[in-house]
Design an enzyme around this catalytic site. Structure first.
Site, PDB file in Angstrom:
ATOM      1  N   GLY A 310      53.474  19.144  28.585  1.00 23.79           N
ATOM      2  CA  GLY A 310      54.715  19.337  27.855  1.00 23.79           C
ATOM      3  C   GLY A 310      55.450  18.050  27.541  1.00 23.79           C
ATOM      4  O   GLY A 310      56.456  18.061  26.832  1.00 23.79           O
ATOM      5  N   LYS A 387      58.078   8.293  34.606  1.00 18.62           N
ATOM      6  CA  LYS A 387      57.976   7.064  33.813  1.00 18.62           C
ATOM      7  C   LYS A 387      59.306   6.338  33.604  1.00 18.62           C
ATOM      8  O   LYS A 387      59.317   5.207  33.113  1.00 18.62           O
ATOM      9  CB  LYS A 387      57.375   7.395  32.440  1.00 18.62           C
ATOM     10  CG  LYS A 387      58.254   8.319  31.604  1.00 18.62           C
ATOM     11  CD  LYS A 387      57.642   8.588  30.243  1.00 18.62           C
ATOM     12  CE  LYS A 387      58.582   9.435  29.386  1.00 18.62           C
ATOM     13  NZ  LYS A 387      58.026   9.686  28.050  1.00 18.62           N
ATOM     14  N   ILE A 425      46.495   8.080  31.981  1.00 13.99           N
ATOM     15  CA  ILE A 425      47.423   7.403  31.069  1.00 13.99           C
ATOM     16  C   ILE A 425      48.257   6.434  31.894  1.00 13.99           C
ATOM     17  O   ILE A 425      49.059   6.846  32.739  1.00 13.99           O
ATOM     18  CB  ILE A 425      48.348   8.406  30.355  1.00 13.99           C
ATOM     19  CG1 ILE A 425      47.541   9.523  29.696  1.00 13.99           C
ATOM     20  CG2 ILE A 425      49.215   7.676  29.335  1.00 13.99           C
ATOM     21  CD1 ILE A 425      46.557   9.055  28.670  1.00 13.99           C
ATOM     22  N   LYS A 429      53.827  -1.531  32.042  1.00 16.30           N
ATOM     23  CA  LYS A 429      54.691  -1.881  33.170  1.00 16.30           C
ATOM     24  C   LYS A 429      53.911  -2.028  34.470  1.00 16.30           C
ATOM     25  O   LYS A 429      54.456  -2.463  35.490  1.00 16.30           O
ATOM     26  CB  LYS A 429      55.791  -0.838  33.311  1.00 16.30           C
ATOM     27  CG  LYS A 429      56.750  -0.853  32.114  1.00 16.30           C
ATOM     28  CD  LYS A 429      57.686   0.328  32.122  1.00 16.30           C
ATOM     29  CE  LYS A 429      58.634   0.254  30.920  1.00 16.30           C
ATOM     30  NZ  LYS A 429      57.933   0.280  29.615  1.00 16.30           N
ATOM     31  N   LYS A 441      52.116   2.893  39.055  1.00 10.32           N
ATOM     32  CA  LYS A 441      51.078   3.075  38.026  1.00 10.32           C
ATOM     33  C   LYS A 441      49.939   2.079  38.228  1.00 10.32           C
ATOM     34  O   LYS A 441      48.773   2.386  37.956  1.00 10.32           O
ATOM     35  CB  LYS A 441      51.689   2.934  36.631  1.00 10.32           C
ATOM     36  CG  LYS A 441      52.656   4.038  36.255  1.00 10.32           C
ATOM     37  CD  LYS A 441      52.022   5.418  36.264  1.00 10.32           C
ATOM     38  CE  LYS A 441      51.155   5.658  35.045  1.00 10.32           C
ATOM     39  NZ  LYS A 441      50.628   7.038  35.007  1.00 10.32           N
ATOM     40  N   GLY A 469      60.107   7.408  20.119  1.00 10.28           N
ATOM     41  CA  GLY A 469      60.655   8.754  20.134  1.00 10.28           C
ATOM     42  C   GLY A 469      60.315   9.584  21.349  1.00 10.28           C
ATOM     43  O   GLY A 469      60.623  10.774  21.393  1.00 10.28           O
ATOM     44  N   ARG A 559      68.708  -3.967  33.803  1.00 12.34           N
ATOM     45  CA  ARG A 559      68.800  -3.024  34.911  1.00 12.34           C
ATOM     46  C   ARG A 559      67.717  -3.319  35.952  1.00 12.34           C
ATOM     47  O   ARG A 559      66.721  -3.986  35.680  1.00 12.34           O
ATOM     48  CB  ARG A 559      68.653  -1.592  34.392  1.00 12.34           C
ATOM     49  CG  ARG A 559      69.780  -1.161  33.467  1.00 12.34           C
ATOM     50  CD  ARG A 559      69.515   0.184  32.841  1.00 12.34           C
ATOM     51  NE  ARG A 559      68.374   0.139  31.925  1.00 12.34           N
ATOM     52  CZ  ARG A 559      67.949   1.177  31.201  1.00 12.34           C
ATOM     53  NH1 ARG A 559      68.577   2.337  31.302  1.00 12.34           N
ATOM     54  NH2 ARG A 559      66.908   1.055  30.394  1.00 12.34           N
ATOM     55  N   GLU A 562      63.704  -3.719  35.478  1.00  9.56           N
ATOM     56  CA  GLU A 562      63.316  -4.008  34.100  1.00  9.56           C
ATOM     57  C   GLU A 562      62.880  -5.465  33.936  1.00  9.56           C
ATOM     58  O   GLU A 562      63.367  -6.353  34.627  1.00  9.56           O
ATOM     59  CB  GLU A 562      64.477  -3.736  33.140  1.00  9.56           C
ATOM     60  CG  GLU A 562      64.719  -2.275  32.869  1.00  9.56           C
ATOM     61  CD  GLU A 562      65.765  -2.069  31.789  1.00  9.56           C
ATOM     62  OE1 GLU A 562      65.631  -1.103  31.025  1.00  9.56           O
ATOM     63  OE2 GLU A 562      66.723  -2.866  31.716  1.00  9.56           O
TER      64      GLU A 562
END
Length: 657
Positions: A310, A387, A425, A429, A441, A469, A559, A562
């Protein structure tokens, strides 16, 4: 819903029967007329009584035969009001087959027939005239239908039509023009094409002239009183959009665009889908060229599982997978609403396709084991993951549980149940991670490499950057902030990120799964990084506003977790080419299996303890390339002789140097 009365049904069926009879009658009249005219042309419009008799006798045999062949080729099933030039192939083939026996008789049995055979010239003339008549009648019917449709839909609005220029006289531009002309309810008047191809300059397409290259836009807008321009280039690059937008802003004039190439492949161009230029258009890149055969070879007629089905990437993978003919799709997702949405979308578009929604957590061993027992997926695409970088900084134990232990469980089940391939996937990062999300990850990549050594299943990981998006990404956030009146929040003026469209990412994941060898970490070509401040300004401009005047931009600071600039490979990693120009193989050595087994035990302990600071210390220790922020006290501990870990963890830290 009102019911149709029986008399209405009979009346409708009677009308359909009469309509089909009329069509058959027109075809027979045309075929007869073509044959008669061919005779007249052959004999200079002067026929003797004997020739007329021969003509009529031959017509009684040949015309029914031609009509029978047309029906064999299903020409009668063509809907006249939708017929187009591609249907010419069917008509040509049918009439050629109908003419072939006449030519064979003429050349091979001429001397054995008492009755005169048909001259070759008449056979050729009849073929050409029949093609013109059969196709021409249908094209005339289509033109009449379109004229009546335009008149019917135009109404009595009497409003002034908007004058536009179409930028791009390629296939997409021609399709756009055709629909504008065929729709009477669209208040658009196309005054001309703009195209940078010099060979098209001066050409006339469907009654509209190509008026020059993009440099002429300012002059033509003034000369022709243009209201706005439409970019009708299906494969427009970000450079094309930026250049055209730059020209139009200098005028100024509004710019709109048609759907991109990916949307065109899913559906035809629709005037209702001509839209304003969006920031995604400026981030788009050249379309992905896929090796369809290699993808089909490992997906066709297979039971395929997608975890995180989803989510942004997971749902797009599902949409793409349907096109490669799998036997069944198993959609695993713990969000009921997200799963419902993608399931309904697939069922609506492909009602006969076998799609199975599975509500479940990838960390629930009992539930996932039962799912594997029931469906035995042959290919698994593992897209389920946490993520969001800042959020995972505050929920480090959940990132470990979901991203590492969840991946290990799904991979282990794939191996135990004999899956052919498992595709993880991953993310950019994971390279030199500074965040909990990135570090987990990276560890999940190690897990996949380790599983590849233990099972016959082909395990691999695919690493790429931000997708345009996706849920929680920067572009939807900017739009929401603009709707709220600003300001747009940017962490740092030099912050850069790689961007890729969701369809492009999903397609490359499928391609990587086809060409990747077991144990490989595949890296997708992300193009050039994009400055986030520039992205914010462009988003404001595309909303019809001015940066720092109508909408302010505020800098909030980087932040926790990051990076200023993301990376796709570390200094120690080397990328080598594959057969696909946008997919590379990262030469990344796996960690020893015995050491990884110890790490999994530690990860389980940390998931129970939920000590975020200890999790960061552990990740910094196990991953030499990691550089996660810790508190001052914790950082001092890292520089001392002892780590605040259990005895087993201390041994592991020593082993890793």
């Amino acid at each position: 819903m009102s019911k149709i009365a029986p008399t209405e049904t009979v009346f409708t069926q009677r009308n359909i029967g009469l309509y089909k009879t009329a069509q058959a009658g027109f075809d027979l009249v045309l075929l007869s007329g073509a044959f008669f005219l061919a005779y007249l042309l052959r004999f200079d419009f002067v026929l003797t009584p004997y020739q007329l008799k021969v003509l009529l006798i031959q017509m009684l045999v040949i015309v029914p035969f031609q009509y029978w062949v047309l029906r064999m080729f299903k020409v009668h099933k063509l809907i006249w009001r939708y017929v187009s030039l591609p249907d010419l192939n069917r008509i040509l083939s049918a009439l050629f087959v109908a003419s072939l026996p006449l030519l064979i008789i003429r050349f091979s049995l001429y001397n054995y027939f008492f009755y005169p055979v048909i001259p070759v010239s008449i056979i050729i003339l009849d073929f050409g005239l029949a093609v013109i008549g059969i196709l021409g009648l249908r094209l005339c019917r289509r033109e009449v239908y379109e004229i009546l449709h335009r008149v019917h839909t135009a109404g009595d609005s009497g409003s002034r039509k908007s004058t536009v220029l179409l930028i791009g006289a390629g296939r997409a531009g021609v399709m756009t023009l055709a629909e504008i002309k065929n729709r009477g309810d669209i208040d658009i008047d196309v005054r001309g094409f703009i195209d940078d191809d010099p060979t098209k300059n001066g050409a006339i397409i469907n009654g509209v002239k190509v008026m020059g290259n993009s440099d002429r836009i300012p002059d033509l807008v003034k000369e022709l009183e243009i209201d706005y321009v439409i970019i009708s280039i299906a494969q427009a690059s970000r450079e094309d959009f930026k250049r055209i937008l730059g020209i139009c802003r200098g005028i100024p004039i509004k710019v709109r665009t048609i759907p991109g190439l990916y949307e065109l492949l899913q559906d035809k161009v629709s005037i209702s889908r001509i839209r304003d230029v969006e920031i995604e258009d400026l981030l788009g890149r050249s379309p992905v060229m896929l090796d369809q055969a290699s993808i089909e070879s490992y997906l066709q007629q297979k039971v395929i599982m997608v975890t995180g089905a989803g989510g942004s990437i997971g749902s797009e993978l599902v949409r793409q997978l349907v096109n490669f003919g799998p036997e069944r799709l198993i959609l695993v997702e713990r969000s009921e609403f997200a799963l419902f949405q993608i399931e309904q979308e697939i069922k609506t578009k492909y009602p006969d396709f076998d799609v199975v929604p599975v509500i479940g957590d990838i960390c629930d061993e009992v539930r996932m084991t039962n799912v594997f027992k029931r469906f035995s997926p042959q290919v698994v695409f593992h897209a389920a993951a946490h993520k969001h970088v800042p959020m995972m900084e505050q929920n480090a134990s959940e990132a470990l549980r979901n991203n590492i232990l969840g991946t290990r469980l799904m991979g282990r089940l794939s191996g135990n149940f004999g899956s052919e391939a498992f595709v993880l996937i991953s993310t950019d990062k994971a390279v030199n991670p500074t965040s909990v999300m990135g570090a987990t990850k990276r560890l999940s990549e190690f897990v996949v490499q380790d599983l590849n050594e233990r099972f016959e299943t082909r395990f691999l990981a695919v690493r790429f950057g931000n997708v345009i998006g996706s849920t929680g990404s920067v572009i939807p956030t900017f739009r929401e902030q603009i709707n709220n009146g600003g300001p747009l929040t940017v962490t740092h003026p030099k912050m850069e990120r790689f961007f890729m469209t969701i369809p492009e990412a999903a397609q490359l994941v499928l391609q990587a799964g086809a060409i990747g060898v077991g144990g490989a970490v595949l890296v997708l070509d992300m193009g050039k990084p994009v400055n986030i401040l520039d992205l914010a300004k462009e988003t404001i401009r595309l909303s019809g506003l001015k940066p720092d005047i109508d909408i302010k931009i505020a800098f909030t600071g980087i932040r926790k977790g990051e990076k200023l600039v993301e990376e796709l490979q570390s200094d120690k990693e080397q990328l080598s080419k594959t057969i696909h120009p946008k997919i590379f193989v990262g030469k990344i050595g796996p960690y020893p299996s015995s050491r990884l087994a110890e790490v999994m035990d530690i990860v389980r302990e940390l998931c129970v303890s939920e000590d975020d600071q200890e999790i960061r210390r552990f990740l910094n220790t196990y991953l030499p390339e990691a550089n996660l922020e810790t508190s001052g006290e914790d950082q001092n501990a890292l520089t001392g002789n002892e780590l605040p870990l259990s005895t087993e963890k201390a041994k592991l830290a020593t082993a890793n140097g």
